[in-house]
Design a protein around this motif. Structure first.
Motif, PDB file in Angstrom:
ATOM      1  N   ILE A  81       0.860  -1.172   0.000  1.00  0.00           N
ATOM      2  CA  ILE A  81       0.000   0.000   0.000  1.00  0.00           C
ATOM      3  C   ILE A  81       0.902   1.228   0.000  1.00  0.00           C
ATOM      4  CG2 ILE A  81      -0.236  -0.262   2.514  1.00  0.00           C
ATOM      5  CD1 ILE A  81      -2.851   1.330   2.330  1.00  0.00           C
ATOM      6  N   VAL A  82       0.617   2.180  -0.895  1.00  0.00           N
ATOM      7  CA  VAL A  82       1.449   3.374  -1.052  1.00  0.00           C
ATOM      8  C   VAL A  82       0.565   4.606  -0.899  1.00  0.00           C
ATOM      9  CG1 VAL A  82       3.009   4.648  -2.578  1.00  0.00           C
ATOM     10  CG2 VAL A  82       3.000   2.143  -2.616  1.00  0.00           C
ATOM     11  N   PHE A  83       1.047   5.579  -0.118  1.00  0.00           N
ATOM     12  CA  PHE A  83       0.291   6.812   0.098  1.00  0.00           C
ATOM     13  C   PHE A  83       1.262   7.935   0.451  1.00  0.00           C
ATOM     14  CE2 PHE A  83       0.230   4.111   3.886  1.00  0.00           C
ATOM     15  CZ  PHE A  83       0.853   4.916   4.829  1.00  0.00           C
ATOM     16  N   GLY A  84       0.795   9.180   0.333  1.00  0.00           N
ATOM     17  CA  GLY A  84       1.575  10.333   0.735  1.00  0.00           C
ATOM     18  C   GLY A  84       1.034  10.925   2.014  1.00  0.00           C
ATOM     19  N   ASN A  85       1.723  11.980   2.519  1.00  0.00           N
ATOM     20  CA  ASN A  85       1.194  12.702   3.676  1.00  0.00           C
ATOM     21  C   ASN A  85       1.457  14.198   3.515  1.00  0.00           C
ATOM     22  OD1 ASN A  85       3.821  13.385   4.682  1.00  0.00           O
ATOM     23  ND2 ASN A  85       3.917  11.477   5.855  1.00  0.00           N
ATOM     24  N   VAL A  86       0.909  14.990   4.421  1.00  0.00           N
ATOM     25  CA  VAL A  86       0.978  16.440   4.275  1.00  0.00           C
ATOM     26  C   VAL A  86       2.364  16.996   4.578  1.00  0.00           C
ATOM     27  CG1 VAL A  86      -1.485  16.771   4.708  1.00  0.00           C
ATOM     28  CG2 VAL A  86       0.142  16.853   6.619  1.00  0.00           C
ATOM     29  N   ASP A  87       3.310  16.129   4.949  1.00  0.00           N
ATOM     30  CA  ASP A  87       4.696  16.555   5.136  1.00  0.00           C
ATOM     31  C   ASP A  87       5.569  16.216   3.926  1.00  0.00           C
ATOM     32  OD1 ASP A  87       4.797  17.546   8.049  1.00  0.00           O
ATOM     33  OD2 ASP A  87       3.712  15.658   8.172  1.00  0.00           O
ATOM     34  N   GLY A  88       4.934  15.796   2.823  1.00  0.00           N
ATOM     35  CA  GLY A  88       5.669  15.557   1.592  1.00  0.00           C
ATOM     36  C   GLY A  88       6.422  14.246   1.547  1.00  0.00           C
ATOM     37  N   VAL A  89       5.944  13.241   2.277  1.00  0.00           N
ATOM     38  CA  VAL A  89       6.610  11.944   2.339  1.00  0.00           C
ATOM     39  C   VAL A  89       5.727  10.873   1.720  1.00  0.00           C
ATOM     40  CG1 VAL A  89       7.585  10.182   3.868  1.00  0.00           C
ATOM     41  CG2 VAL A  89       7.853  12.613   4.415  1.00  0.00           C
ATOM     42  N   LEU A  90       6.317  10.059   0.833  1.00  0.00           N
ATOM     43  CA  LEU A  90       5.652   8.877   0.292  1.00  0.00           C
ATOM     44  C   LEU A  90       6.023   7.665   1.135  1.00  0.00           C
ATOM     45  CD1 LEU A  90       6.129   9.321  -3.568  1.00  0.00           C
ATOM     46  CD2 LEU A  90       3.980   9.471  -2.303  1.00  0.00           C
ATOM     47  N   THR A  91       5.031   6.817   1.412  1.00  0.00           N
ATOM     48  CA  THR A  91       5.225   5.661   2.278  1.00  0.00           C
ATOM     49  C   THR A  91       4.753   4.402   1.578  1.00  0.00           C
ATOM     50  OG1 THR A  91       4.876   7.027   4.240  1.00  0.00           O
ATOM     51  CG2 THR A  91       4.664   4.645   4.524  1.00  0.00           C
ATOM     52  N   SER A  92       5.533   3.331   1.720  1.00  0.00           N
ATOM     53  CA  SER A  92       5.146   2.007   1.218  1.00  0.00           C
ATOM     54  C   SER A  92       5.130   1.036   2.390  1.00  0.00           C
ATOM     55  CB  SER A  92       6.138   1.530   0.145  1.00  0.00           C
ATOM     56  OG  SER A  92       5.896   0.174  -0.196  1.00  0.00           O
ATOM     57  N   LEU A  93       3.981   0.368   2.574  1.00  0.00           N
ATOM     58  CA  LEU A  93       3.828  -0.615   3.638  1.00  0.00           C
ATOM     59  C   LEU A  93       3.451  -1.969   3.053  1.00  0.00           C
ATOM     60  CD1 LEU A  93       1.482   1.346   6.112  1.00  0.00           C
ATOM     61  CD2 LEU A  93       3.986   1.411   6.031  1.00  0.00           C
ATOM     62  N   ASP A  94       3.694  -3.007   3.817  1.00  0.00           N
ATOM     63  CA  ASP A  94       3.116  -4.307   3.513  1.00  0.00           C
ATOM     64  C   ASP A  94       1.613  -4.209   3.767  1.00  0.00           C
ATOM     65  OD1 ASP A  94       2.038  -7.026   4.056  1.00  0.00           O
ATOM     66  OD2 ASP A  94       4.120  -7.659   3.821  1.00  0.00           O
ATOM     67  N   LYS A  95       0.793  -4.468   2.749  1.00  0.00           N
ATOM     68  CA  LYS A  95      -0.650  -4.262   2.895  1.00  0.00           C
ATOM     69  C   LYS A  95      -1.280  -5.253   3.865  1.00  0.00           C
ATOM     70  CE  LYS A  95      -2.514  -7.330  -0.639  1.00  0.00           C
ATOM     71  NZ  LYS A  95      -3.345  -7.477  -1.829  1.00  0.00           N
ATOM     72  N   LEU A 133      10.050   7.609   1.058  1.00  0.00           N
ATOM     73  CA  LEU A 133      10.713   8.553   0.165  1.00  0.00           C
ATOM     74  C   LEU A 133      10.269   9.954   0.560  1.00  0.00           C
ATOM     75  CD1 LEU A 133      12.575   9.060  -2.241  1.00  0.00           C
ATOM     76  CD2 LEU A 133      10.551   8.940  -3.725  1.00  0.00           C
ATOM     77  N   ASP A 134      11.197  10.727   1.133  1.00  0.00           N
ATOM     78  CA  ASP A 134      10.914  12.100   1.529  1.00  0.00           C
ATOM     79  C   ASP A 134      11.176  12.996   0.328  1.00  0.00           C
ATOM     80  OD1 ASP A 134      10.686  14.589   2.634  1.00  0.00           O
ATOM     81  OD2 ASP A 134      11.928  14.161   4.393  1.00  0.00           O
ATOM     82  N   LEU A 135      10.111  13.533  -0.256  1.00  0.00           N
ATOM     83  CA  LEU A 135      10.263  14.352  -1.453  1.00  0.00           C
ATOM     84  C   LEU A 135      10.945  15.683  -1.154  1.00  0.00           C
ATOM     85  CD1 LEU A 135       6.827  13.730  -3.240  1.00  0.00           C
ATOM     86  CD2 LEU A 135       8.963  12.439  -3.416  1.00  0.00           C
ATOM     87  N   ASN A 136      11.051  16.052   0.124  1.00  0.00           N
ATOM     88  CA  ASN A 136      11.770  17.266   0.498  1.00  0.00           C
ATOM     89  C   ASN A 136      13.248  17.170   0.144  1.00  0.00           C
ATOM     90  OD1 ASN A 136       9.767  19.018   2.268  1.00  0.00           O
ATOM     91  ND2 ASN A 136       9.436  16.876   2.838  1.00  0.00           N
ATOM     92  N   GLY A 137      13.755  15.951   0.073  1.00  0.00           N
ATOM     93  CA  GLY A 137      15.146  15.766  -0.314  1.00  0.00           C
ATOM     94  C   GLY A 137      15.376  15.942  -1.796  1.00  0.00           C
ATOM     95  N   ILE A 138      14.287  15.968  -2.573  1.00  0.00           N
ATOM     96  CA  ILE A 138      14.385  16.167  -4.022  1.00  0.00           C
ATOM     97  C   ILE A 138      14.079  17.603  -4.380  1.00  0.00           C
ATOM     98  CG2 ILE A 138      13.481  15.423  -6.264  1.00  0.00           C
ATOM     99  CD1 ILE A 138      12.736  12.749  -4.901  1.00  0.00           C
ATOM    100  N   LYS A 139      13.010  18.122  -3.801  1.00  0.00           N
ATOM    101  CA  LYS A 139      12.608  19.518  -4.002  1.00  0.00           C
ATOM    102  C   LYS A 139      12.328  20.118  -2.626  1.00  0.00           C
ATOM    103  CE  LYS A 139      12.194  19.397  -8.631  1.00  0.00           C
ATOM    104  NZ  LYS A 139      12.963  20.244  -9.552  1.00  0.00           N
ATOM    105  N   PRO A 140      13.164  21.058  -2.169  1.00  0.00           N
ATOM    106  CA  PRO A 140      12.944  21.604  -0.816  1.00  0.00           C
ATOM    107  C   PRO A 140      11.627  22.358  -0.671  1.00  0.00           C
ATOM    108  CG  PRO A 140      14.646  22.832  -1.985  1.00  0.00           C
ATOM    109  CD  PRO A 140      14.357  21.617  -2.811  1.00  0.00           C
ATOM    110  N   ASP A 141      11.026  22.732  -1.798  1.00  0.00           N
ATOM    111  CA  ASP A 141       9.737  23.438  -1.742  1.00  0.00           C
ATOM    112  C   ASP A 141       8.586  22.510  -2.125  1.00  0.00           C
ATOM    113  OD1 ASP A 141      10.513  23.200  -4.394  1.00  0.00           O
ATOM    114  OD2 ASP A 141       9.712  25.148  -4.995  1.00  0.00           O
TER     115      ASP A 141
END
Length: 447
Positions: A189-203, A212-220
């Motif tokens: 299961i994959v989802f994002g959150n309001v802090d700009g982080v994508l998460t993958s869990l065992d469903k 995957l913290d997208l802040n490390g790719i785009k600080p904005d």
């Protein structure tokens, strides 16, 4: 009314399925839309229908305020209505259908299950610490939803079975999951959150597989306030960092291991809460905040280059719904404004039609497509069913009656190009007795 093992005419959850594909082979009107029916559901203090309808076989379900309603898909007649008073009025969680049940998440943190045919409440359970503002994702008789979005240092993503048993809960250091619906991809299961982080869990057990913290790719990067969609080894979502700034994201994903495999591209498109839809090498998405100009955008899936952009007066916060007809894609979306409209574009960006419903409600969410019809609601409290108008339905109100017979008289004897106005019913270039005769032959017909 019955449900077969293979769902026909189905749009049973947000963006149609558990990976939010947002597209269907069902037809939808591509010209001259008319209201086949409309039904009032709920409106109070400017709050009304704020979710996407869901459709299963011959029933359309809608949740608004303190009501869950089921309407006949063709006639619009009310089949049943269940009262959910005491759980708030602003409801932004799109329900989901599975195995004869409708699952509903209320703003105050309760989850409900109803019998899809009778409307009988099967169970209710308080499960959220804060609130629910996510669409429900449903797969294999399990429901997945994130809590929060308005507070708290930690919030959870939850998995329940069809009998209300908590299967697992995943807690994360985030202020929440606002519209952050999930994709179920193989065993993950994959989802994002309001802090700009994508998460993958065992469903199956909710254990963390990858972050995957997208802040490390785009600080904005800002906040992810959209669901995640999946297509052919990639996940897609959007983010917003201000009322005018945000990105669309394409991230590699291994469906077998559940790992994020790299940043493919991220394109600045402006504020977006729209869940992208991918089809034949193109990515479709909306952008724009309430109160600001917006647009609907088509990008090249390989490069992220913008192919075309269709401007609208206010932001497109909704997610697109695609109808695939005769090798072409027709795109349906709504604009987030008071007295807003629903639009249909062809896949080359040309406008096929725009429909402004006869109420002044704000349109927050998008549409569902099923068997030749488009369904959507407004904060004015009305649920609409649009179909292609009959040629003799001159005023596009869904039926052929006296009003249609009067309108040719107002243009009697006028001429122009064939079909220059709808009153030229037989498209011979002249409004005359032949057009009146054709209207009479369709008298009393409804779409």
């Amino acid at each position: 009314i019955f449900f077969s093992n293979t769902l026909m005419a189905a749009w049973p959850q947000f963006q149609k399925d558990e990976v939010n594909t947002g597209k269907t082979s069902d037809n939808a009107p591509t010209s001259q839309p008319a209201s086949a029916w409309k039904q009032f559901v709920y409106s109070s203090g400017g709050i009304g229908i704020e979710v996407t309808p869901i459709v299963v076989e011959d029933i359309v379900y809608i949740y608004a305020g303190d009501k869950l309603c089921a309407f006949h898909r063709v006639t619009g007649s009310l089949i049943w209505q269940s009262n959910l008073s005491g759980h708030g009025t602003l409801q932004v969680c799109t329900p989901a259908y599975a195995d004869g049940r409708i699952f509903v998440a209320a703003f105050d943190g309760y989850v409900f299950a109803f019998d899809a045919l009778s409307g009988d409440k099967l169970w209710e359970k308080k499960v959220a610490q804060f609130n629910f503002q996510c669409p429900i994702t449903c797969h294999n008789n399990r429901i997945y939803i994130g809590e929060g979005g308005t507070g708290g240092d930690y919030n959870r993503y939850l998995c329940l079975d069809a009998e209300s048993n908590m299967i697992w809960e995943y807690s994360a250091p985030t202020s929440g999951f606002l519209w952050c619906g999930a994709s179920i991809i193989e065993n993950h299961i994959v989802f994002g959150n309001v802090d700009g982080v994508l998460t993958s869990l065992d469903k199956n057990n909710g254990t963390l597989v990858d972050l995957l913290d997208l802040n490390g790719i785009k600080p904005d990067v800002g906040q992810i306030r959209a669901s995640v969609s999946y297509h052919d080894g990639y996940v897609y979502t959007t983010s917003q960092s201000s009322a005018t700034a945000g990105y669309i994201w394409k991230i590699g994903f291994n469906p077998l291991t559940g790992d994020f495999t790299g940043h493919e591209w991220s394109i600045p498109i402006g504020f977006s809460t729209s869940t992208p839809v991918v089809y034949q090498g193109k990515v479709y998405v909306g952008e724009g905040e309430h109160g600001f100009p917006g647009s609907f955008i088509c990008l090249d899936d390989q490069s992220g280059e913008i192919i075309w952009s269709y401007p609208v007066p206010r932001g497109v916060k909704s997610s697109p719904a695609l109808s695939l007809q005769d090798g072409k894609a027709y795109i349906y979306f709504t604009a987030a404004q008071v007295d807003g409209s629903i639009y249909c574009l062809q896949d080359d960006g040309t406008l096929k039609w725009k429909y402004n419903p006869p109420d002044e409600g704000y349109i927050l969410q998008g549409a569902a497509i099923s068997d030749g019809a488009v369904f959507f609601g407004t904060s004015g409290g009305y649920l609409y069913c649009l179909k292609t108008a009959l040629d003799s339905d001159i005023n596009l109100d869904g039926c052929v009656d006296t009003l249609d017979l009067i309108m040719p008289g107002q243009h009697w004897g006028e001429s122009g190009l064939p079909g220059w106005i709808r009153e030229d019913v037989n498209r011979d270039g002249t409004v005359d007795i032949q057009d009146m005769t054709l209207i009479g032959q369709k008298w009393g017909m409804i779409i």
